[in-house]
Design a protein around this motif. Structure first.
Motif, mmCIF file in Angstrom:
data_model
loop_
_atom_site.group_PDB
_atom_site.id
_atom_site.type_symbol
_atom_site.label_atom_id
_atom_site.label_comp_id
_atom_site.label_asym_id
_atom_site.label_seq_id
_atom_site.Cartn_x
_atom_site.Cartn_y
_atom_site.Cartn_z
ATOM 1 N N ARG A 69 0.834 -1.197 0.000
ATOM 2 C CA ARG A 69 0.000 0.000 0.000
ATOM 3 C C ARG A 69 0.876 1.258 0.000
ATOM 4 O O ARG A 69 0.601 2.237 -0.653
ATOM 5 C CB ARG A 69 -0.916 -0.020 1.228
ATOM 6 C CG ARG A 69 -2.386 -0.087 0.845
ATOM 7 C CD ARG A 69 -3.276 0.077 2.026
ATOM 8 N NE ARG A 69 -3.089 -0.983 3.016
ATOM 9 C CZ ARG A 69 -3.697 -0.995 4.197
ATOM 10 N NH1 ARG A 69 -4.483 -0.019 4.565
ATOM 11 N NH2 ARG A 69 -3.517 -1.987 5.033
ATOM 12 N N LEU A 70 1.985 1.156 0.748
ATOM 13 C CA LEU A 70 2.908 2.291 0.807
ATOM 14 C C LEU A 70 3.513 2.575 -0.553
ATOM 15 O O LEU A 70 3.681 3.717 -0.958
ATOM 16 C CB LEU A 70 4.020 1.991 1.820
ATOM 17 C CG LEU A 70 3.742 2.443 3.261
ATOM 18 C CD1 LEU A 70 4.883 2.022 4.165
ATOM 19 C CD2 LEU A 70 3.551 3.958 3.323
ATOM 20 N N LYS A 71 3.842 1.492 -1.268
ATOM 21 C CA LYS A 71 4.455 1.640 -2.583
ATOM 22 C C LYS A 71 3.501 2.336 -3.553
ATOM 23 O O LYS A 71 3.892 3.219 -4.319
ATOM 24 C CB LYS A 71 4.856 0.269 -3.141
ATOM 25 C CG LYS A 71 6.237 -0.159 -2.707
ATOM 26 C CD LYS A 71 6.691 -1.361 -3.513
ATOM 27 C CE LYS A 71 8.156 -1.662 -3.202
ATOM 28 N NZ LYS A 71 8.598 -2.875 -3.882
ATOM 29 N N VAL A 72 2.239 1.910 -3.513
ATOM 30 C CA VAL A 72 1.234 2.528 -4.394
ATOM 31 C C VAL A 72 1.126 4.015 -4.094
ATOM 32 O O VAL A 72 1.105 4.850 -4.979
ATOM 33 C CB VAL A 72 -0.133 1.822 -4.224
ATOM 34 C CG1 VAL A 72 -1.218 2.578 -4.971
ATOM 35 C CG2 VAL A 72 -0.054 0.386 -4.717
ATOM 36 N N TRP A 73 1.091 4.335 -2.801
ATOM 37 C CA TRP A 73 0.978 5.739 -2.414
ATOM 38 C C TRP A 73 2.216 6.528 -2.844
ATOM 39 O O TRP A 73 2.131 7.689 -3.255
ATOM 40 C CB TRP A 73 0.741 5.851 -0.902
ATOM 41 C CG TRP A 73 0.641 7.289 -0.436
ATOM 42 C CD1 TRP A 73 1.420 7.926 0.481
ATOM 43 C CD2 TRP A 73 -0.294 8.282 -0.911
ATOM 44 N NE1 TRP A 73 1.039 9.221 0.619
ATOM 45 C CE2 TRP A 73 -0.014 9.474 -0.234
ATOM 46 C CE3 TRP A 73 -1.322 8.258 -1.857
ATOM 47 C CZ2 TRP A 73 -0.720 10.642 -0.448
ATOM 48 C CZ3 TRP A 73 -2.027 9.435 -2.080
ATOM 49 C CH2 TRP A 73 -1.733 10.612 -1.373
ATOM 50 N N PRO A 105 3.101 11.971 -5.778
ATOM 51 C CA PRO A 105 3.488 13.157 -6.554
ATOM 52 C C PRO A 105 2.386 13.628 -7.511
ATOM 53 O O PRO A 105 2.349 14.789 -7.897
ATOM 54 C CB PRO A 105 4.709 12.673 -7.352
ATOM 55 C CG PRO A 105 5.064 11.345 -6.849
ATOM 56 C CD PRO A 105 3.925 10.805 -6.068
ATOM 57 N N ILE A 106 1.479 12.689 -7.879
ATOM 58 C CA ILE A 106 0.417 13.070 -8.812
ATOM 59 C C ILE A 106 -0.755 13.689 -8.047
ATOM 60 O O ILE A 106 -1.221 14.781 -8.373
ATOM 61 C CB ILE A 106 -0.069 11.824 -9.599
ATOM 62 C CG1 ILE A 106 1.097 11.211 -10.375
ATOM 63 C CG2 ILE A 106 -1.201 12.199 -10.558
ATOM 64 C CD1 ILE A 106 0.825 9.809 -10.893
#
Lengths: 473, 329
Positions: A2-6, A11-12
């Motif tokens: 989940r952290l990776k997705v965030w 930045p977007i």
């Protein structure tokens, strides 16, 4: 995970804490308004496209959806997903008590879409608002720094007209506006294939990016001539070829429609054409002339006024593009933004009908232009207010609340009918006069954007107003 | 370059969605069968199931004859008066009717003619003609229209003034219209045909006097509005060898009540099912079709040796079920 997705999304979606904060506030406001509001007249074609597609007759099967196909394509997955769990037969209901008010006003349909349908329809539009805002932020940050970028984001995303058009009215103008913005920005970066593709997708949503494609073609022609004179040979054709190839690629999005039948094209071009005049454009007097009993200005089947105005708009677009892109003063970016803005204004002023939602096409380039010409910001504010008032005066503000009334019974449908009848019948001349005044103010402000500062009446008025306030402060 | 990849992915995604949206036709599997046994007859039906329940109707009625005419429609820019439909609405009906006929699988085409071509049309034999505007200005043409219907033509007239041979025009047909106050659909009675077909044109601004329809030996097809006098939205009047299918009108706002979308929905089904040649009341059943479909039978009230028109159809927006069959004795 989940952290990776965030980490990827941050930045977007959250390029700065303040953007994230107002992004969430803006989204919350929109999603709160979206289910309970709609204009029955405008929601009905979207409902028919969805219902027809579910029934197996396609978006044009009920012959009420008269836009190019891509918005129906974009909105379909959510409708299909809904229909997997719930009965799509409940997405709208015929309301007999609305028949008389619909007949009298001519601007309603006695059919109210359900909150679920309104939410499904408006979700892509709300995401479109977000995408435009974030793209404006990124662009301005790279040009002028973060502080100004945040301000530009807020001006767009919290703009009441932008919120109104997508989350209340449910018009999808923000989607072609996003395509137009992306297309023009990447064109300035000389990424012609991408520009052609995105502008092409925009045209398949609404026709207006065609005018920006004309601007791009003029720009490419000037490059071609310049480079040919420099003796660069066949390579000079590369930008034009890439741009056209991109446009061709965009057609792939509707290839199944093109292969199954081309009759929808004729239908879109014919039925999507206005035969009346009015709005925030040169024909702003039409409502008051109609109120005086002369029937307003119309361009019926006998006199192809709509076609003539289209030709005029395209001719002026080519002329303005040629003159502005060859302008000796100003840098390349400013000249291109100026040309982009002018082309949209020419279209807005000359087309037969300019509804408030069409101002959404103009706001992104106008906002970017305001970085070079700060006086444009005041005009964007005025246009937002005028557009909002025009939208409310056109239908009466009550017309937007039928889904709420149908769902909760408060206010009642009868109360809305009575209020709208009073607005249309009792205050008919006043309403027409207000529409003409607002249309006139809108047209003058739009035209003033193209005038040099010394000739600009809006600029002059604003200066006097500022001076007066300073003296009386 | 990353943006270009995203753009291609977006294009491919939209292409995939588009490919699921092209018209595929409606639900298949509708079956209708009329079993006659001496003086009794039973209509057996089977309607296809769907995961979401939908309303449908099955209907059978005797007809005098059947023809498979294409539909000709007058588009007359110059023929507009207060009682005529606006040309934009007439054009709308042409678009909608063509699409609705296609949706229900009809092979009938909609052809458009102008005022100047009417005389030759009337002299070219039977057919189906839709008039939504008046021919007041041309008495000769009005007489030609009457002769054409008497000889077997089917005239579909929409709104006051679109029947060229009423008594007001010096003709023999006594048929009058009156302003129809829809009043939220209150105080309305159904008729067998209106229940069987579920007509969608519910609120034309002018309706037909039921008394005149009955006096002309006609059949009331639409619902009956009790407004001091009885008015209806649709009626069938046999006239010589032909017939006049009369609809209230004109075609005017709003959608879903009195505009081209609902006129087209009704006309497509009415013409395809040969209602214009009906010689008796329909036997019908309305059902809610669930996921297992609907199967059943209904005994016909009266039976003779006529040809029967059978039809099964959905009544909602999000399904498409339509089957029409003719059963000869």
């Amino acid at each position: 995970m989940r952290l990776k997705v965030w980490e990827v999304l941050r930045p977007i979606l959250a390029p700065s804490p303040i953007v994230l904060k107002f992004l969430l506030i803006g989204l919350a406001v929109r999603f709160l308004l979206a289910p309970w509001t709609a204009v029955p007249y405008d929601a009905y074609p979207f409902y028919s496209a969805a219902a027809g597609t579910l029934a197996g007759t396609g978006p044009y099967g009920m012959v009420l959806f008269s836009y190019p196909p891509l918005f129906a394509v974009i909105s379909y997955p959510l409708i299909l997903l809904y229909s997997q769990f719930f009965d799509p037969g409940n997405l709208g209901v015929f309301v007999p008590s609305m028949v008389e008010v619909s007949r009298t006003t001519g601007m309603l349909v006695p059919f109210v879409t359900a909150p679920a349908f309104n939410l499904l329809l408006k979700t892509p539009l709300i995401l479109g608002d977000m995408l435009v805002g974030l793209l404006i932020f990124r662009t301005v940050r790279s040009w002028k720094g973060e502080e100004i970028a945040v301000k530009a984001f807020l001006i767009w995303f919290l703009n009441p007209l932008v919120i109104f058009v997508s989350a209340v009215h449910g018009q999808f103008d923000v989607l072609p506006a996003y395509c137009a913005l992306v297309g023009m920005l990447v064109f300035m970066d000389r990424r012609y294939l991408l520009s052609g593709t995105v502008l092409g997708v925009g045209v398949l949503l609404k026709i207006f990016p065609v005018y920006l494609i004309m601007l791009c073609l003029v720009s490419l022609s000037l490059i071609l001539v310049r480079e040919a004179r420099a003796g660069k040979g066949l390579v000079t054709l590369r930008p034009l070829a890439l741009f056209i190839a991109g446009g061709g690629l965009s057609l792939a999005t509707i290839l199944p429609f093109l292969l199954s039948s081309s009759s929808f094209l004729e239908f879109v071009l014919r039925r999507g054409t206005y035969t009346s005049l009015g709005g925030l454009n040169l024909w702003f007097l039409s409502p008051v002339i109609e109120a005086l009993g002369t029937g307003g200005w119309t361009g019926g089947a006998v006199f192809p006024l709509g076609t003539l105005l289209t030709v005029l708009g395209l001719a002026l677009t080519i002329l303005a593009s040629f003159l502005l892109l060859r302008r000796p003063e100003g840098n390349e970016r400013e000249n291109f933004l100026l040309a982009n803005t002018f082309v949209i204004i020419i279209l807005l002023l000359t087309q037969p009908v300019t509804n408030p939602q069409y101002l959404i096409w103009l706001f992104p380039p106008l906002l970017l232009l305001s970085l070079e010409r700060p006086q444009m910001l005041a005009k964007l504010y005025i246009l937002s207010v005028v557009g909002l008032l025009y939208g409310i005066s056109l239908q009466s503000g009550l017309a937007f609340f039928y889904p709420l009334a149908q769902c909760f019974g408060s206010p009642t449908v009868i109360a809305l009918n009575d209020g709208i009848m009073a607005f249309y019948v009792s205050a008919s001349f006043v309403r027409f006069t207000i529409l003409s005044i607002l249309g006139g103010v809108g047209a003058v402000v739009l035209a003033s954007i193209m005038l040099p500062a010394r000739l600009d009446p809006v600029e002059s008025l604003l200066r006097r107003w500022t001076n007066w306030r300073c003296r009386h402060a | 370059m990353r943006s270009e990849v995203w753009a291609v992915l977006a294009v491919v995604t939209l292409l995939l969605i588009s490919s699921f949206m092209i018209p595929t036709g409606g639900l298949e599997g509708t079956e209708l069968e009329l079993r006659r046994d001496g003086e009794t007859a039973v209509l057996h039906y089977s309607l296809p199931g769907h995961e979401h329940e939908y309303p449908a109707s099955v209907v059978a009625f005797p007809i005098e004859q059947y023809r498979h005419d294409d539909i000709t429609m007058l588009f007359d820019i110059g023929g507009v008066d207060d009682n005529s439909s606006n040309p934009a609405n007439v054009q709308g009906l042409i678009d909608h009717l063509g699409a609705d006929l296609q949706n229900i699988g009809s092979s009938r085409e909609v052809e458009v003619i102008d005022h100047d071509a009417l005389a030759s049309f009337f002299s070219s034999g039977n057919g189906t003609l839709i008039l939504a505007s008046s021919l007041w200005d041309d008495i000769g043409l009005c007489h030609a229209a009457e002769a054409w219907v008497l000889a077997g033509g089917l005239l579909v007239s929409i709104g006051h003034g679109s029947i060229p041979f009423t008594s007001e025009m010096g003709g023999t047909l006594q048929l009058h219209y009156s302003s129809l106050d829809y009043d939220g659909g209150r105080d309305v009675s159904t008729t067998p045909f209106s229940q069987a077909f579920g007509w969608r044109t519910v609120a034309p601004s002018n309706g037909l006097l039921v008394k005149d329809v009955l006096d002309a030996s006609g059949t009331v097809l639409g619902p009956i509005y009790h407004r001091g006098m009885d008015l209806t939205t649709m009626a069938l009047i046999p006239y010589g060898q032909g017939a006049v299918l009369v609809l209230g009108g004109p075609i005017d706002k709003p959608f879903r009540a009195s505009m081209e979308d609902v006129f087209a929905w009704d006309l497509a089904r009415c013409l395809e099912a040969e209602v214009a040649w009906a010689i008796g009341e329909p036997t019908f059943v309305r059902v809610e079709v669930g996921s297992a479909g609907a199967q059943g039978s209904v005994a016909l009230d009266t039976v003779d040796d006529s040809t029967y028109s059978l039809m099964g159809q959905n009544l909602d927006d999000t399904h498409l079920v339509f089957l029409h069959k003719l059963v000869e004795n």
